[in-house]
Write a protein that holds these residues in place. Structure first.
Motif, short mmCIF file in Angstrom:
data_model
loop_
_atom_site.label_atom_id
_atom_site.label_comp_id
_atom_site.label_asym_id
_atom_site.label_seq_id
_atom_site.Cartn_x
_atom_site.Cartn_y
_atom_site.Cartn_z
N ASP A 209 -0.82 -14.67 99.20
CA ASP A 209 -0.37 -13.97 100.41
C ASP A 209 0.74 -14.76 101.11
OD1 ASP A 209 -2.34 -12.10 99.88
OD2 ASP A 209 -3.46 -12.41 101.72
N TRP A 210 0.51 -16.06 101.22
CA TRP A 210 1.44 -16.94 101.94
C TRP A 210 2.79 -17.01 101.23
CZ3 TRP A 210 3.92 -21.65 100.88
CH2 TRP A 210 4.41 -22.35 101.98
N LEU A 211 2.75 -17.13 99.89
CA LEU A 211 3.98 -17.26 99.11
C LEU A 211 4.89 -16.05 99.25
CD1 LEU A 211 2.63 -18.81 95.78
CD2 LEU A 211 4.25 -19.89 97.35
N ASP A 212 4.30 -14.88 99.45
CA ASP A 212 5.11 -13.68 99.57
C ASP A 212 6.11 -13.79 100.72
OD1 ASP A 212 5.60 -10.70 98.94
OD2 ASP A 212 5.22 -10.70 101.10
N VAL A 213 5.73 -14.55 101.74
CA VAL A 213 6.60 -14.68 102.91
C VAL A 213 7.30 -16.05 102.93
CG1 VAL A 213 6.71 -14.60 105.44
CG2 VAL A 213 5.08 -13.16 104.20
N TYR A 214 6.54 -17.08 102.61
CA TYR A 214 7.07 -18.43 102.80
C TYR A 214 7.37 -19.16 101.48
CZ TYR A 214 5.63 -17.55 107.57
OH TYR A 214 5.50 -16.99 108.81
N GLY A 215 7.27 -18.44 100.37
CA GLY A 215 7.52 -19.06 99.07
C GLY A 215 9.00 -19.27 98.82
N ASP A 216 9.28 -19.96 97.72
CA ASP A 216 10.64 -20.22 97.31
C ASP A 216 11.03 -19.16 96.29
OD1 ASP A 216 13.07 -21.50 96.73
OD2 ASP A 216 12.13 -22.55 95.04
N GLN A 217 12.07 -18.37 96.63
CA GLN A 217 12.44 -17.23 95.78
C GLN A 217 12.60 -17.64 94.32
OE1 GLN A 217 13.37 -13.44 96.48
NE2 GLN A 217 12.50 -13.99 94.51
N GLU A 218 13.20 -18.80 94.09
CA GLU A 218 13.49 -19.17 92.70
C GLU A 218 12.24 -19.45 91.88
OE1 GLU A 218 16.49 -21.73 91.51
OE2 GLU A 218 18.02 -20.88 92.83
#
Lengths: 323, 323
Positions: A209-218
């Motif tokens: 859930d967190w990565l969807d917003v605060y993750g690194d796109q690459e």
């Protein structure tokens, strides 16, 4: 190669060798299709690893495959209910065939899962079946709560956590517990493995859930902000709805209702509102609580120390994914 | 009151007392609904009667309910696939709620069925599960063949018989065999009970097909000719398609394709074509072959003679229905 990697390979080979009838094709072709799409085989690998903690894992091989078949059954039926078009980069069964095919092929997979579970040694069979049926029921309950939640903005944080526990985490716990039982672990060890698996599942879902917003796109596989664009009820959105003051909450609800917007505008606005409520930190804290409790419980498990350390390493790798 | 009637009552009471969770309501309300619609409880009653042949039936009570829950699960999912609106004079689950609800509630019923099966004494548990899983798989195969057949006019008589065997008859056979196993019957007796149940199921289905055309409107529950009007692939239609000469076969195919007609004209014309090919006699002969083979096998079964005679009486009553 790590033990877990080795077990994944064993499962992959065994699934390919699984005796499978061919007729009627309309029933069995989709089963073959869904089991051949590249999957991580996480649940059966954890099951075999748990068994190996205490000795011989061989009694766990068929039940482990049963867990994988069960997991894929849930994906098949969930994809109909959620109208998902793509799974593992391939069309879903109800897209490639139709809904009826997906319903019936899923049914036969659930039966197959039980058939594989029933290959457990008779001395532990009732125990294995009890864990499995309880878990399978919970997974259905989790899917129902998930569908219920999608229809309302009135979900509590605890309600959400309980939903992902049922829908996702309990099956990881059960995979490890069933492995432990089949490997000959003590009641206490099996119960600790269950807790470890369940909490790792919770941490993993919160991380997702967190990565969807605060993750690194690459490094993140999916598109950043996708959950925001689809109004997906994640821990972040639910926590924000519960914690924002009336003005910013109204703004968030407006964004959820708005039909026309630029994607980047909505992602930026919702992220700003999340930031205002400190959602990133709250989510990370919650995730870490589950993660550290999982590790604590794992450390109490007996059996082969090297394999236990492998499980620990694996848990860390799972969380480090795409961070 | 006959033993079978007595067992029906026991099942009815036990189903009502079945511990059932209430939340999420969207999952469990449909389960309650479908299990409370008046049903004949035929499969569990036959299961308990088979157990009682050899002594104590008490070990068979929960597995018997499992058979009833399984049967209702198949109705629930079949009704989605066949888009049926009514079942037992009440709206089907996907009509009263929606398809997603019917899928997921069905899934949880299949799990519940296994949970009840797993309450078998551990000494016979693997054997009971093996019969049950094999049968459950066959029922899915039968439903797939049924759906496949609805899309084609090219079905053989043997293909049709095999379809109804899988879809309907094997579960009656399995109900009796599982009862026999749980009652402590010999391998031979259990196998004879299976054959009896399966053949009675075949005879019953053929009788049902025959009654639609040749039954007595007053005593037959459904409307005479309904299968003809809906082009249902019954044994009669399939046999006619396979046996009529090219001219009358063409006429039959025309009636299957025709969109506008008076109901009584179509029923009269198709019945006339059936009569031309001697379909009534062929069907009755086939039905009687199954029926008498069933009775022959029943006579070879050991155990309590009075109960065996009750089973025989029951079989005759089943066939005499609405004739």
């Amino acid at each position: 190669m790590s033990k877990i990697e080795e077990f994944r390979q064993i499962i992959e080979d065994q699934i390919r060798m699984l005796e499978r009838p061919t007729r009627p094709e309309g029933l069995y072709d989709p089963v073959k299709y869904v089991l051949s799409l590249g999957a991580k085989r996480l649940r059966p690998a954890l099951c075999l690893t748990s068994a190996a903690l205490f000795g011989d894992f061989s009694a766990a091989v068929f039940p482990a495959i049963g867990l994988e078949v069960f997991h894929n059954f849930t994906l098949l039926h969930d994809d109909i209910m959620d109208q998902s078009l793509v799974r593992r980069n391939q069309p879903t069964v109800h897209e490639k065939w139709d809904s009826n095919t997906a319903i019936l092929s899923g049914d036969v997979m659930l039966i197959k899962a039980y058939e594989l579970m029933a290959k457990s040694p008779v001395g532990v069979l009732p125990q294995v079946l009890e864990v499995f049926s309880k878990t399978a029921t919970e997974v259905c309950e989790g899917q129902q709560f998930d569908m219920d939640f999608e229809k309302t903005t009135d979900v509590t944080e605890d309600g959400y956590l309980d939903m992902i526990r049922l829908k996702t985490a309990v099956l990881l716990g059960a995979s490890m517990k069933i492995g432990g039982i089949l490997g000959g672990g003590s009641l206490r060890d099996c119960s600790l493995l269950y807790k470890f698996g369940q909490d790792i599942g919770m941490a993993f879902q919160l991380q997702d859930d967190w990565l969807d917003v605060y993750g690194d796109q690459e490094s993140f596989g999916k598109r950043i902000g996708n959950d925001i664009l689809t109004n997906k009820k994640t821990f972040l959105l639910i926590t924000a709805l519960n914690r924002l003051e009336s003005e910013p909450k109204k703004e968030l609800l407006d964004w959820l209702e708005r039909k026309e917007y630029l994607a980047e505008d909505k992602i930026a606005a919702v992220t700003r509102l999340f930031n205002e409520a400190g959602i990133s930190e709250i989510t990370q804290k919650k995730r870490d609580d589950f993660f550290f409790r999982a590790i604590e419980n794992l450390e109490k498990v007996g059996g082969n120390k090297e394999i236990r350390i492998e499980l620990q390493t694996f848990a860390h790798e799972l969380m480090a994914r795409a961070r």
